[in-house]
Motif scaffolding. Structure first.
Motif, mmCIF file in Angstrom:
data_model
loop_
_atom_site.group_PDB
_atom_site.id
_atom_site.type_symbol
_atom_site.label_atom_id
_atom_site.label_comp_id
_atom_site.label_asym_id
_atom_site.label_seq_id
_atom_site.Cartn_x
_atom_site.Cartn_y
_atom_site.Cartn_z
ATOM 1 N N LEU A 139 0.859 -1.177 0.000
ATOM 2 C CA LEU A 139 0.000 0.000 0.000
ATOM 3 C C LEU A 139 0.897 1.228 0.000
ATOM 4 O O LEU A 139 1.778 1.365 0.855
ATOM 5 C CB LEU A 139 -0.930 0.006 1.218
ATOM 6 C CG LEU A 139 -2.292 -0.656 0.969
ATOM 7 C CD1 LEU A 139 -2.134 -2.139 0.667
ATOM 8 C CD2 LEU A 139 -3.223 -0.444 2.149
ATOM 9 N N ASN A 140 0.675 2.097 -0.957
ATOM 10 C CA ASN A 140 1.590 3.211 -1.201
ATOM 11 C C ASN A 140 1.389 4.342 -0.184
ATOM 12 O O ASN A 140 0.414 5.081 -0.250
ATOM 13 C CB ASN A 140 1.408 3.747 -2.616
ATOM 14 C CG ASN A 140 2.425 4.825 -2.959
ATOM 15 O OD1 ASN A 140 3.302 5.164 -2.161
ATOM 16 N ND2 ASN A 140 2.322 5.368 -4.165
ATOM 17 N N THR B 80 23.161 -7.157 -5.304
ATOM 18 C CA THR B 80 23.916 -5.959 -4.880
ATOM 19 C C THR B 80 23.873 -4.817 -5.895
ATOM 20 O O THR B 80 24.432 -3.748 -5.629
ATOM 21 C CB THR B 80 25.392 -6.272 -4.530
ATOM 22 O OG1 THR B 80 26.144 -6.498 -5.717
ATOM 23 C CG2 THR B 80 25.515 -7.436 -3.583
ATOM 24 N N SER B 81 23.255 -5.006 -7.056
ATOM 25 C CA SER B 81 23.139 -3.900 -7.993
ATOM 26 C C SER B 81 22.218 -2.830 -7.409
ATOM 27 O O SER B 81 21.289 -3.119 -6.644
ATOM 28 C CB SER B 81 22.602 -4.382 -9.347
ATOM 29 O OG SER B 81 21.326 -4.965 -9.197
ATOM 30 N N VAL B 82 22.472 -1.568 -7.765
ATOM 31 C CA VAL B 82 21.727 -0.443 -7.220
ATOM 32 C C VAL B 82 20.444 -0.224 -8.007
ATOM 33 O O VAL B 82 20.440 -0.212 -9.241
ATOM 34 C CB VAL B 82 22.591 0.832 -7.243
ATOM 35 C CG1 VAL B 82 21.774 2.055 -6.841
ATOM 36 C CG2 VAL B 82 23.797 0.670 -6.314
ATOM 37 N N ILE B 83 19.354 -0.042 -7.298
ATOM 38 C CA ILE B 83 18.075 0.260 -7.937
ATOM 39 C C ILE B 83 18.074 1.720 -8.379
ATOM 40 O O ILE B 83 18.383 2.613 -7.580
ATOM 41 C CB ILE B 83 16.905 0.003 -6.969
ATOM 42 C CG1 ILE B 83 16.824 -1.491 -6.634
ATOM 43 C CG2 ILE B 83 15.582 0.500 -7.552
ATOM 44 C CD1 ILE B 83 15.764 -1.843 -5.607
ATOM 45 N N PRO B 84 17.752 2.003 -9.616
ATOM 46 C CA PRO B 84 17.690 3.407 -10.051
ATOM 47 C C PRO B 84 16.502 4.115 -9.412
ATOM 48 O O PRO B 84 15.562 3.488 -8.931
ATOM 49 C CB PRO B 84 17.525 3.298 -11.565
ATOM 50 C CG PRO B 84 16.913 1.950 -11.787
ATOM 51 C CD PRO B 84 17.465 1.066 -10.720
ATOM 52 N N ASP B 85 16.544 5.437 -9.413
ATOM 53 C CA ASP B 85 15.441 6.224 -8.872
ATOM 54 C C ASP B 85 14.141 5.825 -9.568
ATOM 55 O O ASP B 85 14.125 5.550 -10.781
ATOM 56 C CB ASP B 85 15.696 7.718 -9.047
ATOM 57 C CG ASP B 85 16.854 8.209 -8.184
ATOM 58 O OD1 ASP B 85 17.377 7.402 -7.368
ATOM 59 O OD2 ASP B 85 17.233 9.390 -8.306
ATOM 60 N N GLN B 86 13.045 5.829 -8.812
ATOM 61 C CA GLN B 86 11.754 5.358 -9.321
ATOM 62 C C GLN B 86 10.719 6.473 -9.279
ATOM 63 O O GLN B 86 10.643 7.244 -8.323
ATOM 64 C CB GLN B 86 11.254 4.176 -8.501
ATOM 65 C CG GLN B 86 12.171 2.945 -8.533
ATOM 66 C CD GLN B 86 12.189 2.265 -9.882
ATOM 67 O OE1 GLN B 86 11.139 2.100 -10.513
ATOM 68 N NE2 GLN B 86 13.383 1.863 -10.337
ATOM 69 N N THR B 87 9.885 6.519 -10.312
ATOM 70 C CA THR B 87 8.784 7.493 -10.374
ATOM 71 C C THR B 87 7.550 6.905 -9.716
ATOM 72 O O THR B 87 7.259 5.721 -9.872
ATOM 73 C CB THR B 87 8.466 7.840 -11.850
ATOM 74 O OG1 THR B 87 9.641 8.409 -12.444
ATOM 75 C CG2 THR B 87 7.320 8.827 -11.940
ATOM 76 N N ASP B 88 6.835 7.732 -8.991
ATOM 77 C CA ASP B 88 5.603 7.296 -8.322
ATOM 78 C C ASP B 88 4.475 7.217 -9.371
ATOM 79 O O ASP B 88 4.082 8.248 -9.951
ATOM 80 C CB ASP B 88 5.243 8.305 -7.230
ATOM 81 C CG ASP B 88 4.228 7.767 -6.253
ATOM 82 O OD1 ASP B 88 4.089 6.544 -6.149
ATOM 83 O OD2 ASP B 88 3.588 8.597 -5.553
ATOM 84 N N THR B 89 3.982 6.029 -9.619
ATOM 85 C CA THR B 89 2.980 5.839 -10.694
ATOM 86 C C THR B 89 1.643 5.308 -10.213
ATOM 87 O O THR B 89 0.676 5.297 -10.980
ATOM 88 C CB THR B 89 3.536 4.865 -11.754
ATOM 89 O OG1 THR B 89 3.852 3.622 -11.141
ATOM 90 C CG2 THR B 89 4.778 5.445 -12.424
ATOM 91 N N VAL B 90 1.553 4.846 -8.964
ATOM 92 C CA VAL B 90 0.295 4.293 -8.430
ATOM 93 C C VAL B 90 -0.121 5.146 -7.263
ATOM 94 O O VAL B 90 0.507 5.119 -6.204
ATOM 95 C CB VAL B 90 0.467 2.820 -8.005
ATOM 96 C CG1 VAL B 90 -0.841 2.289 -7.433
ATOM 97 C CG2 VAL B 90 0.924 1.973 -9.184
ATOM 98 N N PHE B 91 -1.196 5.911 -7.440
ATOM 99 C CA PHE B 91 -1.598 6.862 -6.402
ATOM 100 C C PHE B 91 -3.092 7.135 -6.499
ATOM 101 O O PHE B 91 -3.754 6.692 -7.443
ATOM 102 C CB PHE B 91 -0.799 8.165 -6.515
ATOM 103 C CG PHE B 91 -0.758 8.735 -7.892
ATOM 104 C CD1 PHE B 91 -1.729 9.644 -8.298
ATOM 105 C CD2 PHE B 91 0.235 8.359 -8.804
ATOM 106 C CE1 PHE B 91 -1.698 10.179 -9.589
ATOM 107 C CE2 PHE B 91 0.268 8.867 -10.078
ATOM 108 C CZ PHE B 91 -0.712 9.778 -10.493
#
Length: 421
Positions: free
Chosen positions: A352-353, A410-421
């Motif tokens: 839940l966002n 161990t790879s880094v997650i890139p920045d994420q856009t908020d798409t579910v709101f």
């Protein structure tokens, strides 16, 4: 010509065959009914294709696919506050305790939490100690006790400044402090307090504020209909449904009854007892003994407690990721505090966002395709305008240091856009 004795033997054999056939015929419908398993269907009200994904989980792991009466039940684990209900039942209980004068004065405030700063302990002593003798309830619901109520509430709400030195991946000292402030009461009495708070908060209109000391605080809670339906149908489909919460054990036991989850399937913050009454110390898990007060049902601590209570893992091994067969199939949560037990789920993870950085980084990255995101069902958050800072500061380390959020490889997650709101 058939002899009489032979005729009787044939008649008896025929009768026996007829009886056997009748028995088989009668048993067939019962056996068919036993195997005629109907998979429960979820109600509507979910975002996007989430209802379909959850239904697929039930269809795949439920007892009808295929019918297996003797198998181990698949496990589903839900966080509680802001996951199954809107708002926080720990907060609701704290505010009720303050309004009704149910917190007992300790002889020394420093004994209520090993993490309480000297400044916070002194401020509590100054505001509260003149009001009652040690062990007696503080009159925080009266005008003369308002300053004491304000100080307790301020400490509870400002962990970053009132507490120091804790491991950010195993305990949140303010959450633990609520359980520790229940010292002197029996678990049954605390359940009574929680039931009274539950009644008030469910009856209050959405948006209600209540006065606590001289300030106002949230005064309402609601069960999410969609989550209540999900819990019910998971249980009907043969899942073993548990609650894991960072609110006190007796409190969550009371609230969990409202979704059909018994006290024996609730894992909250568990206090130690002496002579039947709660103390200011906490039960431990894994390598942490009772009374050390360093691990609760919080982030990595949730993994430990689930492994211990649900899967029977003992000792330090409970702090480690278990083989897939000894992990929950489904998990649901709303906060960074839930991220570890969500990652442990093998089938599907519902988020839940609430705009929580690490959790949303992992959910939106969805590296294994098993994460689904849903807005809150009541008063959902608006879209977060800036991307989640996954590649820089989305993760909080044990000592509080911000760091990048990393995948299992161990790879880094890139920045994420908020798409579910």
């Amino acid at each position: 010509m058939t002899r009489p004795s032979t005729r009787r033997r044939l008649q008896a054999a025929g009768a026996a065959a007829a009886m056997a056939a009748a028995t088989l015929t009668a048993a067939a419908p019962a056996q068919a009914a036993h195997h005629a398993c109907t998979t429960p269907k979820l109600a509507a009200g979910w975002y996007g294709d989430n209802q379909a994904r959850l239904q697929q989980l039930i269809d795949r792991y439920g007892s009808c696919n295929p019918y297996r009466p003797g198998r181990d039940k698949p496990v589903a684990v839900f966080d509680w506050d802001n996951t199954v209900v809107k708002n926080d039942v720990g907060d609701a209980t704290m505010f009720w305790l303050l309004r009704n004068g149910k917190i007992r004065r300790p002889a020394d405030w420093k004994t209520t939490s090993r993490y309480l700063t000297p400044a916070a302990a002194q401020a509590l002593a100054t505001a509260c100690d003149p009001l009652a003798r040690p062990g007696s309830p503080l009159p925080t619901g009266t005008p003369e006790g308002a300053a004491c109520a304000d100080e307790i509430n301020a400490v509870y709400g400002t962990a970053a400044t009132a507490f120091t030195g804790w491991d950010r991946r195993t305990i949140e000292p303010a959450y633990a402090w609520l359980s520790q402030l229940l010292q002197g009461w029996t678990p049954g009495q605390v359940r009574g307090f929680a039931a009274a708070a539950r009644t008030e908060n469910l009856a209050a209109p959405i948006g209600t504020k209540q006065q606590v000391g001289t300030t106002t605080a949230t005064g309402w809670v609601r069960y999410y209909d969609q989550q209540r339906d999900l819990v019910k149908n998971l249980q009907r489909a043969g899942f073993d449904v548990w609650i894991s919460s960072a609110s006190p054990q007796p409190v969550v036991e009371v609230w969990a009854q409202g979704v059909g989850v018994g006290a024996d399937h609730v894992i909250g913050i568990r206090g130690t007892t002496r002579d039947g009454k709660l103390t200011s110390h906490l039960q431990g898990c894994g390598s942490v003994p009772d009374g050390a007060d360093t691990m609760i049902t919080y982030v990595d601590g949730k993994r430990c407690w689930i492994n211990k209570e649900v899967f029977g893992v003992r000792g330090a091994a409970a702090e480690k990721v278990q083989p897939a067969a000894r992990r929950q199939v489904f998990a649901a949560g709303d906060s960074d505090t839930d991220v570890t037990f969500l990652r442990d789920a093998t089938g599907l993870r519902l988020v839940l966002n609430r705009n929580k950085n690490e959790l949303m980084c992992r959910a939106y990255d969805n590296s294994d395709g098993k994460w689904i995101v849903n807005p809150m069902f009541i008063e959902p958050k608006k879209q977060k305008t800036a991307p989640y800072p996954c590649s820089t500061t989305g993760y909080t380390d044990h000592d509080g240091t911000p760091a990048p959020v990393r995948r299992a490889d161990t790879s880094v997650i890139p920045d994420q856009t908020d798409t579910v709101f």
